[in-house]
Motif scaffolding. Structure first.
Motif, short mmCIF file in Angstrom:
data_model
loop_
_atom_site.label_atom_id
_atom_site.label_comp_id
_atom_site.label_asym_id
_atom_site.label_seq_id
_atom_site.Cartn_x
_atom_site.Cartn_y
_atom_site.Cartn_z
N TYR A 9 0.86 -0.72 -0.12
CA TYR A 9 -0.16 -0.10 0.34
C TYR A 9 1.08 1.54 -0.04
CZ TYR A 9 -4.47 -2.73 0.62
OH TYR A 9 -5.75 -2.74 0.25
N ASN A 10 1.91 1.44 -0.03
CA ASN A 10 3.11 2.38 0.84
C ASN A 10 3.50 2.28 -1.60
OD1 ASN A 10 2.86 2.50 2.79
ND2 ASN A 10 5.03 2.51 3.48
N ALA A 11 3.62 1.89 -1.89
CA ALA A 11 3.80 2.15 -3.78
C ALA A 11 2.25 2.91 -3.41
CB ALA A 11 4.05 0.81 -3.76
N THR A 12 1.02 2.75 -3.71
CA THR A 12 0.00 2.18 -3.78
C THR A 12 -1.27 1.92 -3.84
OG1 THR A 12 -1.20 3.61 -6.20
CG2 THR A 12 -0.49 1.31 -6.45
N THR A 13 -2.16 2.98 -3.42
CA THR A 13 -3.59 2.57 -2.87
C THR A 13 -4.38 1.88 -4.61
OG1 THR A 13 -4.32 3.90 -2.77
CG2 THR A 13 -3.18 3.41 -0.82
N PRO A 14 -5.23 1.11 -4.38
CA PRO A 14 -6.36 0.62 -5.36
C PRO A 14 -7.26 2.38 -4.71
CG PRO A 14 -6.82 -0.33 -3.15
CD PRO A 14 -5.62 -0.20 -2.70
N VAL A 15 -7.93 2.41 -5.78
CA VAL A 15 -9.04 3.79 -5.51
C VAL A 15 -10.57 3.06 -4.75
CG1 VAL A 15 -11.14 5.14 -7.16
CG2 VAL A 15 -8.31 4.95 -7.78
N ASP A 16 -10.45 3.57 -3.50
CA ASP A 16 -12.08 3.34 -2.95
C ASP A 16 -12.92 3.43 -3.87
OD1 ASP A 16 -14.64 3.96 -1.19
OD2 ASP A 16 -12.47 3.39 -0.08
N GLN A 17 -14.61 2.40 -3.93
CA GLN A 17 -15.41 2.59 -4.50
C GLN A 17 -16.30 4.36 -4.45
OE1 GLN A 17 -16.92 0.64 -6.81
NE2 GLN A 17 -17.70 2.42 -7.90
N ARG A 18 -15.92 4.90 -3.41
CA ARG A 18 -16.60 5.51 -2.72
C ARG A 18 -16.19 7.14 -3.78
NH1 ARG A 18 -16.18 4.48 3.70
NH2 ARG A 18 -14.10 3.97 2.16
N VAL A 19 -14.75 7.05 -3.65
CA VAL A 19 -13.48 7.82 -4.75
C VAL A 19 -14.38 7.57 -6.18
CG1 VAL A 19 -12.15 8.61 -5.01
CG2 VAL A 19 -12.41 7.48 -2.79
N LEU A 20 -14.39 7.36 -6.37
CA LEU A 20 -15.25 6.08 -7.94
C LEU A 20 -16.00 7.16 -8.32
CD1 LEU A 20 -13.30 4.98 -10.44
CD2 LEU A 20 -15.17 3.08 -9.86
N ASP A 21 -17.25 6.49 -8.18
CA ASP A 21 -18.64 6.74 -8.03
C ASP A 21 -18.07 9.02 -7.62
OD1 ASP A 21 -19.22 4.53 -7.46
OD2 ASP A 21 -19.68 4.42 -5.77
N ALA A 22 -17.35 9.57 -6.97
CA ALA A 22 -17.41 10.83 -7.39
C ALA A 22 -17.10 10.86 -8.06
CB ALA A 22 -16.75 11.61 -5.62
N MET A 23 -15.94 10.83 -8.52
CA MET A 23 -15.06 10.96 -9.65
C MET A 23 -15.84 10.87 -11.40
SD MET A 23 -11.32 9.43 -10.62
CE MET A 23 -10.51 9.73 -12.44
N LEU A 24 -16.62 10.02 -11.65
CA LEU A 24 -17.02 9.54 -12.47
C LEU A 24 -18.21 10.39 -13.00
CD1 LEU A 24 -17.64 5.93 -12.06
CD2 LEU A 24 -16.36 6.49 -13.28
N PRO A 25 -19.00 10.84 -12.33
CA PRO A 25 -19.74 12.28 -13.26
C PRO A 25 -18.94 13.18 -12.92
CG PRO A 25 -20.33 12.08 -11.35
CD PRO A 25 -19.43 10.71 -11.46
N TYR A 26 -17.86 13.47 -13.16
CA TYR A 26 -16.66 14.76 -13.54
C TYR A 26 -15.93 14.02 -14.84
CZ TYR A 26 -18.01 17.09 -9.59
OH TYR A 26 -19.27 17.83 -9.07
N LEU A 27 -16.36 12.84 -15.15
CA LEU A 27 -15.49 12.25 -16.63
C LEU A 27 -16.90 12.39 -17.57
CD1 LEU A 27 -13.02 9.61 -15.29
CD2 LEU A 27 -12.19 11.76 -16.10
N THR A 28 -17.58 12.61 -17.50
CA THR A 28 -18.73 12.68 -17.96
C THR A 28 -19.58 13.95 -18.66
OG1 THR A 28 -20.42 10.89 -17.14
CG2 THR A 28 -19.04 10.21 -18.13
N MET A 29 -20.53 13.81 -17.30
CA MET A 29 -21.90 14.83 -17.34
C MET A 29 -20.84 15.79 -17.37
SD MET A 29 -25.35 14.84 -15.06
CE MET A 29 -25.49 13.49 -14.89
N HIS A 30 -20.40 16.58 -16.40
CA HIS A 30 -19.80 17.80 -15.59
C HIS A 30 -18.16 17.49 -15.95
CE1 HIS A 30 -23.39 17.45 -13.57
NE2 HIS A 30 -23.07 16.10 -12.65
N PHE A 31 -17.81 17.49 -17.53
CA PHE A 31 -16.52 17.70 -18.28
C PHE A 31 -15.81 18.98 -17.98
CE2 PHE A 31 -20.24 17.65 -20.80
CZ PHE A 31 -19.53 19.20 -22.21
#
Length: 383
Positions: A9-31
């Motif tokens: 985990y000190n190398a990198t962490t997986p993206v938390d699903q809740r983080v992904l859910d918050a991010m996705l609209p800003y890749l599509t709808m709110h671009f």
């Protein structure tokens, strides 16, 4: 495909699903571009960036306008060190850092030496610690900046930064800290920690790669290292990575709400790992102080084992023997060497770093696997 247990985990962490859910609209709808303030698309993006800035600032006890969004800690470190040196070189050219820093810091210092900086590289003690007395001894009339990690990425060792920064402030010396491994794992309150710059990366606390930040205390002179639009209060030009910023904001919010509880949980798992391995294997040592380290990190040296064979054989767990950024190097860890370990022990050291999704069963399986591998290699090498 069966994946190994992830203990890196000190190398990198997986993206938390809740983080992904918050991010996705800003890749599509709110671009929209956050700098496009003449229409709703840009205003929506600008609003999201402002919210994320508040979320990240709350995690580290900063003011929102003290944050500069970057592509990650390496860029932040470069901006802090180069920008501070360029803006303040009239005050002196001497920089103090530590031999166990991440290469992002060490290589930037090497670059500054080519521009006229004089850099002192302090050697920590055998536990990886640098004392305020060492800092004080290294000071000169022309000392401009002290740069040191809050927590080491390989050993997890936490430096006495509050005392060192207070010492520096008394002498009007700037302080930068690479807090990449500390943000989201340790409580940080920049209202009380008297540093001028603090760098971090989102992918170390469950946000995606490619987004990070630099805290710059108010009224601290800093010259931008990237020109072309005067974004981020003229400190870092470039179109803002809105989806990444939103993701890091959400990750910061989640980290803040569960930081204390998570620290206790992963420390228990780390201690379980260490006690399980040391009980079943001889000649295993913890590298770095046990008293002052990250709750999720354990760096263990396995004596009388070929280091390369050890890492190649640990195929049921994902671990490392140092920083991911130097994984291609055939040299022993510069961090462990600076702490006085022999080449042999440095090569046979393994960093285990735990995280949000590590479970008790993972630790038990890891213990069993490491014991089997080490016993087999030691038997083979003794023949």
């Amino acid at each position: 495909m069966t994946y190994p247990i992830y203990l890196d985990y000190n190398a990198t962490t997986p993206v938390d699903q809740r983080v992904l859910d918050a991010m996705l609209p800003y890749l599509t709808m709110h671009f929209g571009n956050a700098a496009s303030r003449t229409h709703v698309f840009g205003l929506k993006a600008e609003e999201a960036v402002a919210q994320a800035r508040r979320q990240v600032a709350a995690l580290i006890g900063a003011l929102p306008n003290e944050l500069v969004f970057t592509s990650g800690a390496t860029e932040s470190i470069n901006l802090a060190l180069k920008g501070a040196f360029e803006a303040n070189s009239h005050r002196g050219n001497h920089i103090i850092t530590v031999a166990t820093e991440h290469k992002a810091g060490l290589d930037t210092c090497l670059h500054l030496e080519q521009l006229g900086a004089e850099v002192t590289y302090l050697t920590p003690d055998s536990e990886g610690l640098v004392s305020p007395e060492q800092i004080e001894t290294a000071l000169r009339p022309g000392t401009l900046l002290i740069s040191m990690m809050l927590a080491n990425n390989e050993t997890g060792v936490i430096q006495p930064l509050t005392e060192i920064a207070a010492l520096a402030r008394q002498r009007n010396i700037l302080v930068h800290t690479d807090a990449t491994q500390a943000v989201g794992k340790l409580p940080i309150d920049l209202a009380r920690l008297p540093v001028d710059f603090l760098s971090f990366s989102g992918h170390k606390f469950y946000a995606p790669k490619g987004i990070g930040g630099l805290f710059v205390r108010q009224k601290t002179p800093l010259i931008a290292q990237q020109d072309g639009g005067r974004h981020e209060r003229a400190r870092r030009s470039g179109t803002l990575n809105v989806p990444g910023i939103v993701a890091m904001g959400k990750a910061a919010e989640l980290a803040q709400t569960q930081l204390a509880e998570e620290a206790v949980r992963v420390a228990r798992l780390r201690d379980r790992l260490e006690s399980g391995l040391t009980a079943r294997l001889s000649d295993v040592q913890v590298n770095g102080t046990r008293a002052h380290r990250l709750p999720n990190t354990s760096n263990l040296a396995f004596a009388n084992v070929d280091g390369e064979a050890l890492l190649m054989s640990l195929n049921e767990i994902a671990v490392s023997n140092g920083s991911a950024c130097t994984a291609a190097s055939t040299d022993p860890s510069h961090v462990l060497k600076a702490m006085g370990l022999s080449d042999e022990l440095a090569y046979s050291s393994v960093r285990f770093s735990l995280g949000r999704f590590t479970a008790d069963a993972d630790i038990d399986q890891a213990i069993s696997h490491v014991v089997t591998v080490v016993d087999r290699l030691r038997t083979y090498q003794s023949i």
